[in-house]
Write a protein that holds these residues in place. Structure first.
Motif, PDB file in Angstrom:
ATOM      1  N   LYS A  64       0.588  -1.161  -0.506  1.00  0.00           N
ATOM      2  CA  LYS A  64      -0.009  -0.273   0.049  1.00  0.00           C
ATOM      3  C   LYS A  64       1.072   1.206  -0.317  1.00  0.00           C
ATOM      4  O   LYS A  64       0.158   2.130  -0.396  1.00  0.00           O
ATOM      5  N   CYS A  65       2.450   0.815   0.167  1.00  0.00           N
ATOM      6  CA  CYS A  65       2.792   2.608   0.837  1.00  0.00           C
ATOM      7  C   CYS A  65       4.532   2.760  -0.018  1.00  0.00           C
ATOM      8  O   CYS A  65       4.215   3.746  -0.311  1.00  0.00           O
ATOM      9  N   VAL A  66       4.785   2.074  -0.284  1.00  0.00           N
ATOM     10  CA  VAL A  66       5.961   1.956  -1.451  1.00  0.00           C
ATOM     11  C   VAL A  66       5.595   2.724  -2.932  1.00  0.00           C
ATOM     12  O   VAL A  66       7.444   3.122  -3.072  1.00  0.00           O
ATOM     13  N   ASN A  67       5.083   2.436  -3.485  1.00  0.00           N
ATOM     14  CA  ASN A  67       5.222   3.073  -4.185  1.00  0.00           C
ATOM     15  C   ASN A  67       4.957   4.910  -4.482  1.00  0.00           C
ATOM     16  O   ASN A  67       5.325   5.437  -5.334  1.00  0.00           O
ATOM     17  N   CYS A  68       4.739   5.331  -2.929  1.00  0.00           N
ATOM     18  CA  CYS A  68       4.949   6.498  -2.912  1.00  0.00           C
ATOM     19  C   CYS A  68       6.105   6.878  -1.961  1.00  0.00           C
ATOM     20  O   CYS A  68       6.619   8.318  -1.907  1.00  0.00           O
ATOM     21  N   HIS A  69       6.210   5.959  -0.919  1.00  0.00           N
ATOM     22  CA  HIS A  69       6.996   6.145  -0.440  1.00  0.00           C
ATOM     23  C   HIS A  69       8.345   5.301   0.011  1.00  0.00           C
ATOM     24  O   HIS A  69       8.953   4.628   0.142  1.00  0.00           O
ATOM     25  N   GLY A  70       8.717   5.340  -1.243  1.00  0.00           N
ATOM     26  CA  GLY A  70       9.753   4.239  -2.432  1.00  0.00           C
ATOM     27  C   GLY A  70      10.910   4.813  -2.127  1.00  0.00           C
ATOM     28  O   GLY A  70      11.628   4.498  -2.748  1.00  0.00           O
ATOM     29  N   SER A  82      -5.325  12.429   7.061  1.00  0.00           N
ATOM     30  CA  SER A  82      -5.304  12.214   5.604  1.00  0.00           C
ATOM     31  C   SER A  82      -5.024  10.899   4.942  1.00  0.00           C
ATOM     32  O   SER A  82      -5.457  11.422   3.908  1.00  0.00           O
ATOM     33  N   HIS A  83      -3.990   9.968   5.109  1.00  0.00           N
ATOM     34  CA  HIS A  83      -3.882   9.399   5.104  1.00  0.00           C
ATOM     35  C   HIS A  83      -5.032   7.864   4.889  1.00  0.00           C
ATOM     36  O   HIS A  83      -5.155   6.949   5.117  1.00  0.00           O
ATOM     37  N   ASP A  84      -6.065   7.974   5.563  1.00  0.00           N
ATOM     38  CA  ASP A  84      -6.853   7.411   5.810  1.00  0.00           C
ATOM     39  C   ASP A  84      -7.690   6.384   5.026  1.00  0.00           C
ATOM     40  O   ASP A  84      -7.739   4.752   5.590  1.00  0.00           O
TER      41      ASP A  84
HETATM   42  C1  HEC Z   1      -0.415   8.218  -3.307  1.00  0.00           C
HETATM   43  C2  HEC Z   1       1.075   8.440  -2.762  1.00  0.00           C
HETATM   44  C3  HEC Z   1       1.043   8.034  -0.975  1.00  0.00           C
HETATM   45  C4  HEC Z   1       0.705   6.246  -0.761  1.00  0.00           C
HETATM   46  C5  HEC Z   1       0.175   5.498  -1.590  1.00  0.00           C
HETATM   47  C6  HEC Z   1       1.043   6.561   0.537  1.00  0.00           C
HETATM   48  N1  HEC Z   1       1.719   7.641   1.146  1.00  0.00           N
HETATM   49 FE1  HEC Z   1       1.833   8.476   3.162  1.00  0.00          FE
HETATM   50  N2  HEC Z   1       2.301  10.424   2.291  1.00  0.00           N
HETATM   51  C7  HEC Z   1       2.293  11.044   0.679  1.00  0.00           C
HETATM   52  C8  HEC Z   1       2.471  12.587   0.551  1.00  0.00           C
HETATM   53  C9  HEC Z   1       2.297  12.884  -0.453  1.00  0.00           C
HETATM   54  C10 HEC Z   1       2.589  12.372   2.067  1.00  0.00           C
HETATM   55  C11 HEC Z   1       3.469  13.839   2.386  1.00  0.00           C
HETATM   56  C12 HEC Z   1       2.140  14.924   2.534  1.00  0.00           C
HETATM   57  C13 HEC Z   1       1.201  14.431   3.630  1.00  0.00           C
HETATM   58  O1  HEC Z   1       1.965  14.797   4.279  1.00  0.00           O
HETATM   59  O2  HEC Z   1      -0.376  14.197   3.658  1.00  0.00           O
HETATM   60  C14 HEC Z   1       2.787  11.319   2.757  1.00  0.00           C
HETATM   61  C15 HEC Z   1       2.581  11.583   3.959  1.00  0.00           C
HETATM   62  C16 HEC Z   1       3.533  10.920   5.062  1.00  0.00           C
HETATM   63  C17 HEC Z   1       3.503  10.467   6.351  1.00  0.00           C
HETATM   64  C18 HEC Z   1       4.028  11.100   6.720  1.00  0.00           C
HETATM   65  C19 HEC Z   1       5.612  11.992   6.497  1.00  0.00           C
HETATM   66  C20 HEC Z   1       6.125  13.391   7.189  1.00  0.00           C
HETATM   67  O3  HEC Z   1       7.150  12.761   7.329  1.00  0.00           O
HETATM   68  O4  HEC Z   1       5.711  13.928   7.969  1.00  0.00           O
HETATM   69  C21 HEC Z   1       3.697   9.234   6.715  1.00  0.00           C
HETATM   70  C22 HEC Z   1       3.709   8.825   8.304  1.00  0.00           C
HETATM   71  C23 HEC Z   1       2.921   8.477   5.339  1.00  0.00           C
HETATM   72  N3  HEC Z   1       2.721   9.124   4.575  1.00  0.00           N
HETATM   73  C24 HEC Z   1       2.392   7.075   5.959  1.00  0.00           C
HETATM   74  C25 HEC Z   1       1.873   6.525   5.022  1.00  0.00           C
HETATM   75  C26 HEC Z   1       1.863   4.964   4.723  1.00  0.00           C
HETATM   76  C27 HEC Z   1       2.711   4.478   6.054  1.00  0.00           C
HETATM   77  C28 HEC Z   1       1.816   4.135   3.285  1.00  0.00           C
HETATM   78  C29 HEC Z   1       0.243   2.981   3.002  1.00  0.00           C
HETATM   79  C30 HEC Z   1      -0.167   2.424   4.103  1.00  0.00           C
HETATM   80  C31 HEC Z   1       1.121   5.955   2.959  1.00  0.00           C
HETATM   81  N4  HEC Z   1       2.327   6.685   3.603  1.00  0.00           N
HETATM   82  C32 HEC Z   1       1.147   5.679   1.388  1.00  0.00           C
HETATM   83  C33 HEC Z   1       2.300   9.875  -0.192  1.00  0.00           C
HETATM   84  C34 HEC Z   1       1.642   8.350   0.064  1.00  0.00           C
END
Ligand code: HEC
Length: 121
Positions: free
Chosen positions: A52-58, A97-99
């Motif tokens: 769920k996550c590495v495609n953005c958090h890679g 916001s990541h709900d």
């Molecule tokens: C579609 C792209 C995308 C996906 C998929 C995604 N993220 Fe993110 N994430 C972001 C972006 C863009 C930000 C920075 C903006 C924000 O804080 O929302 C972020 C921010 C975060 C942050 C806060 C980082 C900080 O230093 O403030 C966390 C923790 C995080 N993501 C965890 C996750 C996890 C765990 C998953 C999987 C379940 C996930 N993300 C999936 C795009 C994504």
């Protein structure tokens, strides 16, 4: 006299039965070691990141959730609070916001992992 003999015989017989049945049968205790934690980081949590996550958090965005970096990125990055698991930045994000990024069951598992001490297991 004959009666006494029978009585004696019966007594010996009863004695044999009694002592014979007292023979100790020792069954080794069955020890089932409870696992010290229910959630495994590598087996339960990392697959969620992979899925769920590495495609953005890679790597280009914090936290780096790729297998080789995710544990350090989360724990050293200040995303985990083991004394107040629900207050962890990670949980706040996942319920904020990541709900929609993870299923409720996955979030519960992540929370449980933090409650169990966020081990690198
Ligand atoms: C579609 C792209 C995308 C996906 C998929 C995604 N993220 Fe993110 N994430 C972001 C972006 C863009 C930000 C920075 C903006 C924000 O804080 O929302 C972020 C921010 C975060 C942050 C806060 C980082 C900080 O230093 O403030 C966390 C923790 C995080 N993501 C965890 C996750 C996890 C765990 C998953 C999987 C379940 C996930 N993300 C999936 C795009 C994504």
């Amino acid at each position: 006299m004959k009666r006494l003999f029978y009585l004696l015989f019966a007594g010996i017989f009863a004695g044999i039965l009694l002592f014979g049945s007292c023979e100790k049968v020792v069954y080794p205790p069955v020890v089932i070691e409870p696992p010290d934690t229910a959630v495994s980081y590598s087996l339960d949590i990392q697959p969620i990141w992979n899925d769920k996550c590495v495609n953005c958090h890679g790597g280009s965005r914090d936290p780096d959730l790729r297998q080789e970096n995710s544990y350090d990125a989360l724990t050293n990055g200040g995303y985990i609070n083991t004394s107040e698991p629900e207050e962890s930045e990670l949980m706040k994000k996942l319920y904020g916001s990541h709900d929609s990024r993870a299923l409720e069951a996955e979030k519960q598992l992540i929370l449980l992992w933090i409650e169990e001490g966020a081990k690198n297991n």
